[in-house]
Design a protein around this motif. Structure first.
Motif, mmCIF file in Angstrom:
data_model
loop_
_atom_site.group_PDB
_atom_site.id
_atom_site.type_symbol
_atom_site.label_atom_id
_atom_site.label_comp_id
_atom_site.label_asym_id
_atom_site.label_seq_id
_atom_site.Cartn_x
_atom_site.Cartn_y
_atom_site.Cartn_z
ATOM 1 N N VAL A 116 -1.642 24.702 4.229
ATOM 2 C CA VAL A 116 -2.598 23.543 3.970
ATOM 3 C C VAL A 116 -1.747 22.300 3.492
ATOM 4 C CG1 VAL A 116 -2.721 24.508 1.620
ATOM 5 C CG2 VAL A 116 -4.874 23.168 2.563
ATOM 6 N N THR A 117 -2.598 21.009 3.817
ATOM 7 C CA THR A 117 -1.864 19.946 3.593
ATOM 8 C C THR A 117 -2.987 18.720 3.160
ATOM 9 O OG1 THR A 117 -0.487 18.258 4.407
ATOM 10 C CG2 THR A 117 -1.559 19.278 5.975
ATOM 11 N N THR A 118 -2.523 18.032 2.404
ATOM 12 C CA THR A 118 -3.255 16.742 2.114
ATOM 13 C C THR A 118 -2.594 15.431 2.275
ATOM 14 O OG1 THR A 118 -5.005 15.767 0.645
ATOM 15 C CG2 THR A 118 -3.168 16.822 -0.470
ATOM 16 N N ARG A 119 -3.029 14.483 2.600
ATOM 17 C CA ARG A 119 -2.163 13.147 3.076
ATOM 18 C C ARG A 119 -3.234 11.920 2.572
ATOM 19 N NH1 ARG A 119 -0.901 15.920 8.863
ATOM 20 N NH2 ARG A 119 -3.015 16.003 8.740
ATOM 21 N N LYS A 120 -2.427 10.970 2.762
ATOM 22 C CA LYS A 120 -2.934 9.642 2.779
ATOM 23 C C LYS A 120 -2.223 8.476 3.421
ATOM 24 C CE LYS A 120 -3.663 5.440 -0.428
ATOM 25 N NZ LYS A 120 -3.448 4.873 -1.712
ATOM 26 N N GLY A 121 -2.942 7.767 4.464
ATOM 27 C CA GLY A 121 -2.337 6.845 5.128
ATOM 28 C C GLY A 121 -3.212 5.605 5.046
ATOM 29 N N PHE A 122 -2.682 4.488 5.648
ATOM 30 C CA PHE A 122 -3.440 3.249 5.743
ATOM 31 C C PHE A 122 -3.106 2.380 7.046
ATOM 32 C CE2 PHE A 122 0.793 1.708 4.306
ATOM 33 C CZ PHE A 122 0.767 0.513 4.481
ATOM 34 N N LYS A 123 -4.093 1.540 7.015
ATOM 35 C CA LYS A 123 -3.942 0.393 8.120
ATOM 36 C C LYS A 123 -3.935 -0.900 7.348
ATOM 37 C CE LYS A 123 -6.835 1.935 12.102
ATOM 38 N NZ LYS A 123 -7.912 1.503 12.944
ATOM 39 N N PRO A 124 -3.016 -1.800 7.666
ATOM 40 C CA PRO A 124 -2.703 -3.033 7.069
ATOM 41 C C PRO A 124 -4.056 -4.102 7.034
ATOM 42 C CG PRO A 124 -1.583 -3.081 8.866
ATOM 43 C CD PRO A 124 -2.357 -1.844 8.861
ATOM 44 N N GLY A 125 -4.168 -4.772 6.036
ATOM 45 C CA GLY A 125 -5.276 -5.765 5.943
ATOM 46 C C GLY A 125 -4.612 -7.038 6.743
ATOM 47 N N GLY A 126 -5.241 -8.221 6.344
ATOM 48 C CA GLY A 126 -4.996 -9.268 7.032
ATOM 49 C C GLY A 126 -5.523 -10.613 6.598
ATOM 50 N N VAL A 127 -5.723 -11.794 7.399
ATOM 51 C CA VAL A 127 -6.033 -13.189 6.999
ATOM 52 C C VAL A 127 -7.304 -13.398 7.977
ATOM 53 C CG1 VAL A 127 -5.664 -15.277 6.985
ATOM 54 C CG2 VAL A 127 -3.769 -13.854 6.616
ATOM 55 N N ALA B 46 0.922 -1.188 0.166
ATOM 56 C CA ALA B 46 0.028 0.014 -0.077
ATOM 57 C C ALA B 46 1.034 1.106 -0.117
ATOM 58 C CB ALA B 46 -0.913 0.028 1.124
ATOM 59 N N SER B 47 0.398 2.286 -0.368
ATOM 60 C CA SER B 47 1.108 3.653 -0.660
ATOM 61 C C SER B 47 0.333 4.697 0.274
ATOM 62 C CB SER B 47 1.224 4.089 -1.899
ATOM 63 O OG SER B 47 -0.450 4.396 -2.226
ATOM 64 N N SER B 48 1.336 5.856 0.608
ATOM 65 C CA SER B 48 0.910 6.803 1.411
ATOM 66 C C SER B 48 1.552 7.965 0.624
ATOM 67 C CB SER B 48 1.767 6.771 2.898
ATOM 68 O OG SER B 48 1.394 5.667 3.589
ATOM 69 N N TYR B 49 1.211 9.317 1.151
ATOM 70 C CA TYR B 49 1.741 10.392 0.276
ATOM 71 C C TYR B 49 1.430 11.591 1.183
ATOM 72 C CZ TYR B 49 -3.179 11.105 -1.552
ATOM 73 O OH TYR B 49 -4.466 11.482 -1.569
ATOM 74 N N THR B 50 1.988 12.735 1.080
ATOM 75 C CA THR B 50 1.947 13.992 1.540
ATOM 76 C C THR B 50 2.250 15.187 0.585
ATOM 77 O OG1 THR B 50 2.700 13.253 3.606
ATOM 78 C CG2 THR B 50 2.822 15.642 3.253
ATOM 79 N N PHE B 51 1.536 16.201 0.532
ATOM 80 C CA PHE B 51 1.535 17.253 -0.280
ATOM 81 C C PHE B 51 1.203 18.526 0.645
ATOM 82 C CE2 PHE B 51 0.692 14.402 -3.762
ATOM 83 C CZ PHE B 51 1.896 14.370 -4.366
ATOM 84 N N THR B 52 2.203 19.446 0.834
ATOM 85 C CA THR B 52 1.750 20.295 1.754
ATOM 86 C C THR B 52 2.440 21.889 1.152
ATOM 87 O OG1 THR B 52 2.186 19.226 3.485
ATOM 88 C CG2 THR B 52 2.317 21.185 4.104
ATOM 89 N N LEU B 53 1.738 22.917 1.263
ATOM 90 C CA LEU B 53 2.070 24.262 0.993
ATOM 91 C C LEU B 53 2.032 24.975 2.235
ATOM 92 C CD1 LEU B 53 2.781 25.557 -1.878
ATOM 93 C CD2 LEU B 53 0.188 26.501 -1.835
ATOM 94 N N ASP B 54 2.961 25.790 2.455
ATOM 95 C CA ASP B 54 2.857 26.553 3.756
ATOM 96 C C ASP B 54 3.650 28.017 3.293
ATOM 97 O OD1 ASP B 54 6.035 26.809 5.020
ATOM 98 O OD2 ASP B 54 5.788 24.794 4.235
ATOM 99 N N TYR B 55 3.170 28.980 3.969
ATOM 100 C CA TYR B 55 3.553 30.266 3.795
ATOM 101 C C TYR B 55 4.153 30.939 5.105
ATOM 102 C CZ TYR B 55 3.282 35.619 2.803
ATOM 103 O OH TYR B 55 3.558 36.802 2.771
ATOM 104 N N LYS B 56 5.513 31.289 5.273
ATOM 105 C CA LYS B 56 5.885 31.897 6.378
ATOM 106 C C LYS B 56 5.917 33.352 6.291
ATOM 107 C CE LYS B 56 8.221 31.332 10.389
ATOM 108 N NZ LYS B 56 7.667 30.718 11.623
#
Length: 845
Positions: A583-594, A564-574
């Protein structure tokens, strides 16, 4: 050419260190700036540039475009954070509940993500840059024990962290960073005494062996406290503390470009188990009905007696065994009546003296080699983070706390020896050597002109076991259904004789400064991770014998692989030194199983495996330091929306008539959910003497898809889409302050601090739809702590404090077990009662 030779030498040095252990080294632990002395200390704590490692490199908290709560060592002490459950009062959006029916396996919940329905965790825990615990599920309870002391910082990262931290971090990650050795002699000794016979001894010492080259730090914590839940049947005081942790850290800095930090930690506990307390009884539970010729319990006993007894002995067999069940039911009803009449929730019933024993050791190494400036890719550092983990003891006897009649007794990591069989700790089941549990992470980090940064990494975790595992021994129904009567039995007919679990991750992330291209202070971050998992297990049938469990023929082999894959995209202004917007957008996951229903493959609707869960989010935030009318302030605000898909939940499958009909259950990816919320952290310095804080979290979590319905104990089937969300209070707020008395500095610093916490109604019961009363809900409650400090008494190195926690002695759930449809009763685990005491600390250098 000189650069290449230098780089080769440094790589050789790194390789030589890695040879010492299978996994070695990486980024330094997060550590806050040393606080100032005197009444300005609180301001320093609240507004200093606390260093965090949320992006696997050291950065100032206010410059990182991620929602983070970072707690400094002084804050940990002032708020009496001694174990993971104490973090709830200090971290907005965090909830911690008891997992696995024992306090030793805390389940962290952040933004609606946690360990539910016996699945994988949703919040990953790191200790000293290494994921805490083991891939071996039999060892996770031993690995998860953690005494919070001598920390450099505790960081709570919120939202999916899969790109840099891996799987099972859909809710976030909690990073514990112990203090590293310092290059000067010094340390502290700390003693606490309090009610419930509390005695805790803690300390640390830094010893520089070779100035600037080798430094050593030794730290320890020894805790003793009587239990606060008392068994009415045995008199044992459950929920006891009898544990200790020892750490030895060695930091090597032979050159400016090489650092290697070794740490050995040993944890040991030998104490009374958790005290579960009765909450409800199911009068419609089929096996409780022993009415002759009518009840299911009667027919179950009668059929058993007919198969094991001579015809003339059957009536006596039935009378004895149905009498056992009747005694159990009578006691459950009596306990229900006691509590309904206002009886103490600090009392329960048990059938024996219950204990838990853990002894674990962990070795970690963090090594970094800076090879200097490389054309195009910048200043480059190689880092290697490794760990090895072993278990020397891990055995538990615990009960659900509802009765004294051997109903709901769980005995883990024990074998059955002799005739009649008696329990005996199984070394082959409880022990696991270093080489079978290790992690390895290699990173290459780059910094280009102090403006752009990047990281590439590889992660490996592996746990294997070629010993015979022990199925749990589980006593139920007052032993009425055992053969012979009162014999002990394993709950499952098969056991593992070999298992290997492996996780590999490949990741990269970069941050680009866009100031020269677009807008001054604008940054773009992008990252990606690919994770591969595999599990291989061999199951065998077994036969109990006088010498212990004897494995036999292979019953099944499970070979499961996924990615499985994960990603991150973030834009920040100091915008300036005091204001960050992101502002950020992300993807995460929990593993599958048997699935346990794999043997039923081929039946319509049955799946041998289930897929990973996925969570995607969008988060926007502001981090702002300000000064207005002489008041200094820090406001960190985040708002988010998450979409949770392929959610793993249990479902019922009808079996065809050719297989006898009936139903089976399996885990399947059948649900979807939507989670949104707001989190606020505010710190204020009104004067040199007065500071305050306020934290708030609002969480709205609900299922948007959840097919099927669940039948409760009254026979009513409620649509699953109406299932409330577990572990998520809609509102959490904590606030407090610290006032330093205006006394002469020669007296020392005298300060009063308070912390008040409130959370709204929260569900603790994964199976709440089975309970028509829905007792697994904890109503909203408030708690308050207070502390009086006298630091540097009369100019001496002594600090004295009086502390009181849970001032109102409020009682609420920290865990809940709904077994109404499986055992006919439910039970809860409650928080610690009011505690108070004195703390004396001496610092030396």
């Amino acid at each position: 050419m000189k650069l290449l030779h230098s780089s080769a030498a440094r790589m050789a040095a790194l390789g030589g260190i890695c040879w010492l252990m299978p996994a070695v080294a990486a980024a330094q632990s997060a550590s806050p700036r040393v606080p100032q002395v005197g009444s300005d200390r609180a301001a320093s704590e609240a507004f200093s540039d606390i260093v965090v490692t949320a992006r696997r490199r050291e950065e100032a908290l206010q410059n990182v475009p991620v929602s983070i709560t970072a707690i400094t060592p002084e804050q940990l002490r002032e708020k009496a954070v001694n174990d993971p459950y104490d973090l709830t009062m200090s971290v907005p959006g965090l909830n911690v509940r008891v997992g696995g029916a024992t306090r030793e396996t805390p389940d962290y919940f952040i933004r609606g993500q946690g360990n539910t329905f016996s699945g994988n965790p949703g919040v990953l825990v790191y200790f000293n840059e290494v994921p805490l615990g083991s891939l071996n599920p039999n060892l996770q309870s031993a690995a998860a024990n953690l005494m919070i002391f001598d920390m450099a910082s505790v960081q709570v990262l919120k939202g999916p962290q899969g790109t840099l931290f891996g799987k099972s971090s859909t809710g976030g990650a909690v990073l514990f960073s112990p203090q590293k050795p310092k290059d000067e002699f010094g340390g502290y000794l700390d003693v606490q005494v309090g009610n419930y016979n509390l005695r805790e001894f803690q300390g640390a010492v830094d010893i520089p062996i070779i100035e600037g080259k080798i430094a050593v730090r030794f730290a320890f914590d020894i805790a003793r406290r009587d239990g606060f839940t008392v068994s009415q049947s045995t008199g044992q005081k459950l929920d006891q503390k009898h544990r200790e942790t020892f750490r030895l850290g060695i930091n090597l800095t032979p050159t400016e470009w090489l650092e290697s930090y070794f740490m050995l930690q040993q944890f040991e506990a030998d104490e009374a188990s958790v005290g579960g307390v009765f909450t409800d009884f199911n009068p419609n539970f089929a096996l409780f009905n022993t009415t002759p010729g009518v009840g299911v319990g009667y027919f179950a006993v009668a059929g058993l007696c007919a198969s094991i007894s001579a015809p003339t002995a059957v009536p006596g067999c039935i009378a004895t065994r149905t009498g056992r069940i009747a005694d159990l039911v009578a006691e459950l009803k009596a306990e229900q009546a006691r509590l309904a009449a206002g009886g103490s929730k600090r009392r329960n019933l048990t059938s024996r003296r219950d204990y838990q024993n853990f002894k674990t050791q962990q070795i970690t190494n963090t090594t970094s080699v800076n090879i200097g400036e490389v054309p195009v890719i910048g200043d480059v550092t190689f880092k290697n983070i490794g760990s090895m983990f072993r278990v020397l003891e891990n055995n538990v006897i615990r009960e659900f706390g509802t009765n004294s009649k051997n109903h709901g007794v769980v005995i883990n990591q024990y074998d059955l020896i002799g005739m009649p069989q008696e329990i005996s700790v199984s070394d082959q089941a409880q022990k696991s050597p270093f080489h079978r549990n290790f992690t390895e992470e290699f990173q290459v980090l780059g910094d280009i002109d102090g403006k752009h940064s990047w990281i590439l990494g590889y992660f490996l975790a592996q746990a294997s076991n070629n010993n015979v595992g022990m199925p749990p021994i589980f006593q139920t129904f007052n032993n009425a259904l055992t053969v012979p009567l009162d014999s002990l039995n394993f709950i499952f007919p098969t056991t593992t004789t070999y298992s290997k679990r492996k996780e590999m991750g490949y990741y990269g992330q970069f941050t680009a400064d866009l100031s020269d291209l677009m807008l001054d202070g604008l940054h773009l971050t992008a990252g990606y991770r690919l994770t591969k998992d595999s599990t291989y297990q061999v199951f065998r049938n077994f036969t109990p014998s006088p010498t212990g469990l004897q494995p036999g023929t292979i019953s099944s082999i499970q070979d499961f692989r996924e990615k499985a894959s994960s990603y991150t995209f973030t834009l920040d202004y100091k915008a300036n030194n005091d204001l960050l917007v992101y502002v950020t957008t992300r993807k995460g996951f929990k593993p599958g199983g048997v699935n346990g229903t794999a043997a039923s493959a081929g039946i319509p609707g049955v799946r041998p495996t289930f897929d990973p869960e996925t969570l995607k989010d969008v988060e926007g935030g502001v981090k702002w330091d300000w000064l207005l009318g002489g008041v200094r302030g820090r406001i960190n605000l985040a708002a988010y929306q998450s979409w949770y898909s392929n959610v793993q939940r249990a479902e019922t499958i009808a079996l065809p008539v050719s297989l006898g009909g009936g139903v089976t259950t399996q885990t399947n990816n059948i649900a979807e959910a939507k989670i949104g919320g707001v989190e606020l952290e505010g710190n204020f310095q009104f004067s040199r003497h007065l500071s305050a804080f306020i934290n708030y979290a609002y969480t709205d979590a609900r299922y948007t898809k959840y097919p099927g319905c669940t039948t409760n104990t009254l026979g009513v089937c409620t649509p699953n889409i109406q299932t409330p969300y577990v572990g998520v209070p809609k509102h959490q707020i904590s606030f407090g302050g610290r006032y330093v008395l205006p006394v002469d500095e020669s007296i020392g610093e005298i300060a009063i601090s308070t912390n008040i916490y409130y959370q709204s109604r929260t569900l603790f019961d994964d199976s709440v739809l089975q309970d028509p009363k829905q007792l697994g809900f904890q109503s909203g409650y408030a708690m308050a702590d207070a502390r009086l400090d006298w630091n540097k008494i009369g100019g001496s190195p002594l600090d004295l404090a009086f502390f009181i926690r849970n001032i109102t002695d409020h009682t609420h759930y920290v865990g809940y077990g709904n077994t109404l449809t499986s055992l006919g009763a439910s039970q809860a685990t409650y928080n610690e009662p009011r505690t108070y005491g004195l703390q004396l600390r001496m610092q030396f250098n």
